[in-house]
Design an enzyme around this catalytic site. Structure first.
Site, PDB file in Angstrom:
ATOM      1  N   HIS A 172      -7.770   1.473   2.166  1.00  0.00           N
ATOM      2  CA  HIS A 172      -7.564   1.159   3.593  1.00  0.00           C
ATOM      3  C   HIS A 172      -8.310   2.159   4.501  1.00  0.00           C
ATOM      4  CE1 HIS A 172      -4.647  -1.065   6.469  1.00  0.00           C
ATOM      5  NE2 HIS A 172      -5.789  -0.785   7.075  1.00  0.00           N
ATOM      6  N   GLU A 177       0.848  -1.194   0.000  1.00  0.00           N
ATOM      7  CA  GLU A 177       0.000   0.000   0.000  1.00  0.00           C
ATOM      8  C   GLU A 177       0.879   1.237   0.000  1.00  0.00           C
ATOM      9  OE1 GLU A 177      -2.700  -0.193   3.335  1.00  0.00           O
ATOM     10  OE2 GLU A 177      -3.404  -2.194   2.776  1.00  0.00           O
TER      11      GLU A 177
HETATM   12  P1  NAI Z   1      -9.403  -9.477  16.708  1.00  0.00           P
HETATM   13  O1  NAI Z   1      -8.027  -9.806  17.137  1.00  0.00           O
HETATM   14  O2  NAI Z   1     -10.413  -9.065  17.707  1.00  0.00           O
HETATM   15  O3  NAI Z   1      -9.995 -10.727  15.876  1.00  0.00           O
HETATM   16  C1  NAI Z   1      -9.261 -11.496  14.990  1.00  0.00           C
HETATM   17  C2  NAI Z   1      -9.805 -12.901  15.097  1.00  0.00           C
HETATM   18  O4  NAI Z   1      -9.286 -13.698  14.032  1.00  0.00           O
HETATM   19  C3  NAI Z   1      -9.416 -13.606  16.402  1.00  0.00           C
HETATM   20  O5  NAI Z   1     -10.562 -14.112  17.032  1.00  0.00           O
HETATM   21  C4  NAI Z   1      -8.477 -14.723  15.928  1.00  0.00           C
HETATM   22  O6  NAI Z   1      -8.536 -15.881  16.745  1.00  0.00           O
HETATM   23  C5  NAI Z   1      -9.017 -14.984  14.543  1.00  0.00           C
HETATM   24  N1  NAI Z   1      -8.088 -15.621  13.626  1.00  0.00           N
HETATM   25  C6  NAI Z   1      -6.765 -15.383  13.447  1.00  0.00           C
HETATM   26  N2  NAI Z   1      -6.269 -16.169  12.468  1.00  0.00           N
HETATM   27  C7  NAI Z   1      -7.299 -16.914  12.019  1.00  0.00           C
HETATM   28  C8  NAI Z   1      -7.421 -17.906  11.010  1.00  0.00           C
HETATM   29  N3  NAI Z   1      -6.377 -18.276  10.277  1.00  0.00           N
HETATM   30  N4  NAI Z   1      -8.641 -18.488  10.841  1.00  0.00           N
HETATM   31  C9  NAI Z   1      -9.702 -18.127  11.591  1.00  0.00           C
HETATM   32  N5  NAI Z   1      -9.644 -17.189  12.556  1.00  0.00           N
HETATM   33  C10 NAI Z   1      -8.456 -16.588  12.763  1.00  0.00           C
HETATM   34  O7  NAI Z   1      -9.238  -8.355  15.587  1.00  0.00           O
HETATM   35  P2  NAI Z   1     -10.329  -7.334  15.066  1.00  0.00           P
HETATM   36  O8  NAI Z   1     -10.308  -6.127  15.905  1.00  0.00           O
HETATM   37  O9  NAI Z   1     -11.615  -8.016  14.871  1.00  0.00           O
HETATM   38  O10 NAI Z   1      -9.696  -6.967  13.631  1.00  0.00           O
HETATM   39  C11 NAI Z   1      -9.660  -7.927  12.576  1.00  0.00           C
HETATM   40  C12 NAI Z   1      -8.772  -7.473  11.440  1.00  0.00           C
HETATM   41  O11 NAI Z   1      -9.265  -6.263  10.886  1.00  0.00           O
HETATM   42  C13 NAI Z   1      -7.317  -7.191  11.812  1.00  0.00           C
HETATM   43  O12 NAI Z   1      -6.483  -7.748  10.826  1.00  0.00           O
HETATM   44  C14 NAI Z   1      -7.191  -5.695  11.759  1.00  0.00           C
HETATM   45  O13 NAI Z   1      -5.892  -5.302  11.409  1.00  0.00           O
HETATM   46  C15 NAI Z   1      -8.170  -5.385  10.623  1.00  0.00           C
HETATM   47  N6  NAI Z   1      -8.678  -4.003  10.634  1.00  0.00           N
HETATM   48  C16 NAI Z   1      -8.739  -3.347   9.427  1.00  0.00           C
HETATM   49  C17 NAI Z   1      -9.211  -2.054   9.372  1.00  0.00           C
HETATM   50  C18 NAI Z   1      -9.323  -1.365   8.079  1.00  0.00           C
HETATM   51  O14 NAI Z   1      -9.250  -0.140   8.036  1.00  0.00           O
HETATM   52  N7  NAI Z   1      -9.534  -2.053   6.986  1.00  0.00           N
HETATM   53  C19 NAI Z   1      -9.605  -1.330  10.583  1.00  0.00           C
HETATM   54  C20 NAI Z   1      -9.595  -2.147  11.770  1.00  0.00           C
HETATM   55  C21 NAI Z   1      -9.110  -3.426  11.780  1.00  0.00           C
END
Ligand code: NAI
Length: 408
Positions: free
Chosen positions: A291, A268
């Protein structure tokens, strides 16, 4: 005693990537020197800039490498004004006793709302139709246009965002499947899948909400696309490494997938002046956004105050309970006492050495707590007497010490 604690006006804060102004104001009100820059900095520029910085604020673009940490002589804390923290080299932060905070829930709702919007966009071909109209083409038809009601959404990663998406999807009449590597309680009527494959083969819409750790690179690639339903759609608002882009393009071109929405990419631009380069450019079935999943005024305000609150509390009281990498510890402030914080590599015997020094100087301990994680030992000690530079020096000289802070 106070003169041994670090004066606030010597604490330099560097905020990168246009962190919300609230953060600037909160640090300023605390009496720190604050500098805020719009973009991120390259490793070379950051190495130059970080020498006198005590608190660094970044978002997702600034890479905190080992070299950056090694040049950061005064750095106490890094505030990641975002959710993901894989841009930060934690081993190096731990080795230098630098605490990292992030904002795990502040933009959850914003991401969920835009994901729902993109699902509807894709199911109704809104972007394609809009582009056609801009070039004068009127195409009123219902070809490949669907309601989202009764469609199956498969949510991969049932964390903060995934589980909120589950609630809102259900409220809109969708059926929810989810898969997480950790056992997560199902919310509402959502059904847990035993495997990723199970989810992929039963979902009309697959939405990714996993973290961007290395092992999640290309989580969705040739094999996974082949399992997905014909004419399903894919939404990735998690991290750019999670989807194999070449494979996605193949599956869009072959019409296996009806469309996709991407907000995150393997590479990015680091600021708004840089060009966006990607093989997905020009493929109109893929809706692109830069993003911005979490980029709303509401989220930025939440993040802008959440992270500084935690850092200021850490500076003033040593509270690490919301940190990402430190043992979580919070002790109430004691009146008529002084607080010392000893951060060390987690090795046996350090506590004994700390208390031996304190007793040698005839100092009475009013409260003390040690918490460790695999890497770090974190001790808060409240003592009642005034003490001198010698004690501080001796405590600093204990082998395995990473940092010693005198708070008040
Ligand atoms: P979180 O940590 O609360 O949830 C992530 C979940 O994914 C966890 O429950 C974890 O156990 C699970 N996980 C990890 N690897 C996995 C796999 N291979 N298969 C199945 N489950 C798996 O994180 P949150 O707050 O929900 O954020 C999720 C994602 O969204 C992160 O990557 C974060 O960087 C991204 N994000 C993107 C934004 C954007 O602007 N596009 C803004 C905010 C977050």
């Amino acid at each position: 005693m106070r003169e041994l604690s670090y004066p606030k006006n010597k604490i330099n804060v560097l905020l990168l990537e246009k962190v919300d102004k609230i953060a600037f104001d909160l640090f300023k009100e605390e009496g720190y020197n604050v500098e805020s820059l719009d973009g991120s900095l390259s490793e070379k520029d950051l190495i130059k800039k970080i020498k006198d910085v005590s608190i660094l604020g970044i978002r997702s673009k600034t890479i905190i490498s080992e070299k950056v940490i090694k040049s950061a002589n005064k750095l106490l804390a890094i505030g990641a004004f975002c959710i993901g923290t894989n841009q930060i080299k934690f081993e190096s932060c731990n080795d230098s006793g630098i605490v990292v905070f992030n904002a795990p829930y502040s933009n959850t709702r914003s991401v969920v709302e835009i994901v729902i919007a993109q699902i509807i966009n894709l199911m109704r071909k809104i972007v394609i139709k809009s582009n056609k109209m801009h070039s004068g083409v009127w195409r009123k038809d219902s070809l490949d246009s669907f309601e989202i009601r009764n469609k199956v959404i498969g949510i991969v990663g049932y964390g903060n965002i995934g589980s909120q998406l589950s609630v809102i999807s259900e409220a809109l009449g969708m059926k929810v499947l989810y898969y997480d590597i950790v056992d997560k309680l199902s919310i509402g009527n959502a059904k847990k899948c035993k495997s990723l494959n199970d989810l992929l083969k039963n979902s009309d819409i697959v939405s990714l909400h996993v973290d961007g750790k290395k092992s999640n690179t290309n989580l969705i690639s040739d094999k996974e696309f082949s399992i997905m339903k014909e004419k399903s759609i894919l939404v990735n608002y998690s991290r750019g490494n999670v989807v194999d882009i070449d494979s996605l393009i193949k599956n869009i071109k072959s019409k296996k997938l009806m469309g996709a929405a991407l907000d995150v990419f393997p590479e990015e631009p680091s600021n708004n002046k840089e060009k966006f380069k990607s093989k997905v450019k020009g493929i109109e079935e893929i809706i692109l956004s830069p993003h911005i999943g979490g980029s709303t005024k509401e989220a930025q305000k939440n993040i802008g105050s959440y992270v500084p609150d935690k850092i200021i509390d850490f500076i003033n009281s040593g509270n690490t309970s919301s940190s990402v990498n430190f043992p979580k510890l919070s002790l109430p402030e004691q009146s008529d006492s002084h607080r010392l914080i000893h951060i060390h590599k987690n090795q046996p015997g350090v506590m004994l050495k700390i208390n031996k020094i304190i007793s040698e100087y005839n100092i009475n301990i009013k409260g003390q707590y040690l918490k460790t994680n695999e890497e770090i030992g974190y001790v808060i000690t409240d003592i009642d007497s005034v003490y001198n530079k010698e004690v501080v020096k001796s405590l600093k000289n204990i082998p395995a010490t990473l940092k010693l802070r005198v708070l008040y």
